[in-house]
Design an enzyme around this catalytic site. Structure first.
Site, short mmCIF file in Angstrom:
data_model
loop_
_atom_site.label_atom_id
_atom_site.label_comp_id
_atom_site.label_asym_id
_atom_site.label_seq_id
_atom_site.Cartn_x
_atom_site.Cartn_y
_atom_site.Cartn_z
N GLY A 126 0.84 -1.20 0.00
CA GLY A 126 0.00 0.00 0.00
C GLY A 126 0.87 1.24 0.00
O GLY A 126 1.13 1.87 -1.04
N ARG A 127 1.39 1.56 1.19
CA ARG A 127 2.18 2.78 1.38
C ARG A 127 3.28 2.95 0.34
O ARG A 127 3.49 4.05 -0.19
CB ARG A 127 2.81 2.73 2.78
CG ARG A 127 3.56 4.00 3.18
CD ARG A 127 4.41 3.76 4.44
NE ARG A 127 3.65 3.11 5.49
CZ ARG A 127 2.97 3.75 6.45
NH1 ARG A 127 3.01 5.07 6.52
NH2 ARG A 127 2.28 3.07 7.35
N ARG A 165 -1.56 11.41 10.65
CA ARG A 165 -0.37 10.64 11.01
C ARG A 165 0.48 11.30 12.10
O ARG A 165 0.91 10.62 13.03
CB ARG A 165 0.49 10.34 9.77
CG ARG A 165 -0.22 9.50 8.71
CD ARG A 165 0.72 9.05 7.61
NE ARG A 165 1.72 8.13 8.10
CZ ARG A 165 2.97 8.45 8.36
NH1 ARG A 165 3.44 9.66 8.10
NH2 ARG A 165 3.79 7.56 8.85
N TYR A 213 0.59 8.90 15.26
CA TYR A 213 1.81 8.11 15.43
C TYR A 213 3.02 8.97 15.79
O TYR A 213 4.14 8.47 15.75
CB TYR A 213 2.19 7.39 14.12
CG TYR A 213 1.11 6.64 13.40
CD1 TYR A 213 0.45 5.58 14.00
CD2 TYR A 213 0.80 6.96 12.08
CE1 TYR A 213 -0.51 4.86 13.31
CE2 TYR A 213 -0.16 6.25 11.38
CZ TYR A 213 -0.81 5.20 12.01
OH TYR A 213 -1.75 4.50 11.31
N CYS A 233 -9.39 22.22 17.73
CA CYS A 233 -9.27 22.48 19.16
C CYS A 233 -8.78 21.25 19.90
O CYS A 233 -9.52 20.60 20.64
CB CYS A 233 -10.61 22.95 19.70
SG CYS A 233 -11.13 24.45 18.87
N GLU A 234 -7.52 20.90 19.68
CA GLU A 234 -6.84 19.79 20.36
C GLU A 234 -5.37 20.16 20.39
O GLU A 234 -4.82 20.58 19.37
CB GLU A 234 -6.94 18.49 19.53
CG GLU A 234 -8.32 17.93 19.32
CD GLU A 234 -8.83 17.11 20.50
OE1 GLU A 234 -8.03 16.82 21.43
OE2 GLU A 234 -10.02 16.80 20.49
C1 LIG Z 1 -2.68 -2.30 5.49
C2 LIG Z 1 -2.49 -3.62 4.87
C3 LIG Z 1 -1.61 -3.75 3.80
C4 LIG Z 1 -0.78 -2.62 3.25
O1 LIG Z 1 0.19 -2.19 4.15
P1 LIG Z 1 1.26 -1.08 3.71
O2 LIG Z 1 2.09 -0.89 4.93
O3 LIG Z 1 0.51 0.14 3.35
O4 LIG Z 1 2.02 -1.64 2.57
C5 LIG Z 1 -1.51 -5.00 3.20
N1 LIG Z 1 -2.23 -6.06 3.66
C6 LIG Z 1 -3.07 -5.95 4.71
C7 LIG Z 1 -3.83 -7.14 5.15
C8 LIG Z 1 -3.24 -4.75 5.35
O5 LIG Z 1 -4.07 -4.65 6.38
#
Ligand SMILES: *Cc1c(COP(=O)(O)O)cnc(C)c1O
Length: 431
Positions: free
Chosen positions: A290-291, A327, A331, A359-360
């Site tokens: 994803g990321r 984020r 985190y 307001c945090e």
């Molecule tokens: C969030 C997630 C991903 C993607 O994670 P990234 O760190 O964004 O690459 C892949 N598989 C599952 C099951 C997830 O929950």
């Protein structure tokens, strides 16, 4: 940190032109902010395509399925781009499934369905459209899936998400493969659960998967997790249960500051080498990044409202807040913040906290940054393409940002800015 020649960590298509104006591909970010307003998310098509190409290079020659984890950035423009480049999708909700179907013309054959809380309704819909695999996270889910599939005359392709007990060495909130996490099936229960799965009508065992965490900046945790999965694949083979694919999840990190994650193709070379060394070279390798596909491709643009000297520190109050980009608050994530138009070298820099109007006290985007800014200037928060807009909320009755996708010197608005009336459109006032 942020001099006029500020490091622009991670982002491959972000650079300053000769006048010091920050450009994403061929687009002037300050100009985009003025044209479309702020806060504004802007993504680079070339960055996303480049990140995907690195994975595809690494996978060349190996049977595979690359599934983009939709939750990182679920904008339809981004999904359409990735679908067009050949990506499949990893989803965690029916909503994400419907988004994907929108961009694939109803094709779910490259979709894997993850998540710990799938409902019978979710399963039914995913079976109807024919997802490639259900990544099952518990024994109870397995029983329900078998029941739902048998009930509607489908056979559900299943993989069990195994908790490999590997430390991804990342932030505890985004670490998912340890014993204490809610995700996955314990490694030592796996054989028994696979045996059950292979006996249940309505199910077809096809794979094994894991996902050990996010923002992982080393190769070792991936290789360790793969080894743990392959131990099970061997044990399953002895028990007469054949596994067709091995899904190592997502989690590869990106550069926010000075992190040095392995390149996707280099990591995959190691993974594929290990797969072959252990005698499983013919298995299909599935991934769920994803990321690492979208994170470095995006920036969040925000306008400076006030520069406020405080009693112990100075504040730069901007029009983006924790509801736009969570984020940092969630985190304590560090994200680079830089001026969209480089200030003159003579302009005095001040150390300040960049904060939003919510307001945090936790509403900050960056702390102790050296900036030369005044009201009206545009700032860019870098590497905001993943887990940015998707986590946006309407807290403080703030309309969510617009999103723009750039390609070369052209751009498209891929999400209109919310209007205030949208925010209470579903509310029913007492008469
Ligand atoms: C969030 C997630 C991903 C993607 O994670 P990234 O760190 O964004 O690459 C892949 N598989 C599952 C099951 C997830 O929950």
């Amino acid at each position: 940190m942020s001099s006029p020649n500020a490091a622009l960590p991670g982002a491959p298509h972000l650079a300053r032109d000769a006048q010091g104006r920050l450009m994403l591909e061929g687009c002037d970010l300050d100009a985009l902010a003025r044209q479309h307003g702020t806060p504004l998310y802007v993504y680079s098509s070339a960055s996303i395509a480049g990140a995907l190409a690195a994975y595809q290079r690494g996978l060349a020659g190996q049977p595979h399925l690359l599934c983009y984890a939709v939750k990182a950035n679920s904008n339809l423009g981004v999904l359409r781009l990735l679908a067009g480049l050949g990506a499949g999708f990893d989803i965690v909700s029916r909503g994400e499934l419907e988004r994907v179907l929108t961009v694939t013309g109803g094709d779910a054959s490259r979709v894997v369905f993850s998540g710990v809380g799938k409902t019978a309704q979710d399963m039914q819909r995913a079976l109807e459209v024919g997802v490639a695999c259900f990544n099952v996270e518990s024994e109870a889910e397995l029983e329900l899936l078998a029941q739902v599939a048998a009930g509607c005359g489908h056979v559900a392709p299943v993989s069990l998400r195994i908790n490999p007990h590997v430390d991804p060495k990342t932030h505890p909130y985004i670490s998912t493969g340890l014993k204490s996490n809610k995700f996955g099936i314990a490694h030592d229960r796996a054989l028994a659960v696979y045996q059950r799965a292979s006996q249940l009508p309505g199910l077809r065992v096809v794979g094994i998967d894991c996902h050990i965490g996010s923002q992982i900046t080393q190769s070792d945790p991936f290789l360790e997790a793969l080894d743990r999965l392959l131990d099970l694949v061997d044990a399953l083979a002895q028990a007469g249960i054949a596994i067709h694919h091995v899904d190592i999840g997502g989690g590869l990190g990106i550069q926010y500051a000075d992190e040095t994650p392995p390149a996707a193709d280099a990591l995959l070379r190691q993974v594929i080498e290990r797969l072959h060394a252990r005698g499983h070279g013919s298995k299909s390798l599935w991934l769920e990044p994803g990321r690492s596909l979208v994170g470095n491709a995006g920036v969040l643009l925000t306008q400076v409202q006030y520069v406020k000297p405080g009693e112990t520190k100075n504040f730069c109050i901007v029009d983006a807040a924790m509801n736009d980009l969570l984020r940092p608050a969630l985190y304590e994530a560090w994200m680079q913040i830089t001026e969209c138009v480089a200030p003159p070298a003579s302009a005095p820099r001040q150390r300040m906290d960049v904060v939003g109007p919510v307001c945090e006290s936790g509403d900050w985007l960056g702390r102790e940054r050296d900036l030369a800014v005044q009201a009206g200037d545009t700032l860019a928060v870098l590497s905001a393409g993943a887990y940015g807009m998707v986590m946006a909320s309407n807290y403080n009755t703030r309309a969510r940002a617009a999103e723009v996708l750039v390609k070369g010197d052209g751009h498209r608005v891929v999400r209109r800015r919310e209007q205030l009336a949208d925010l209470w459109a579903h509310e029913l006032p007492l008469e």
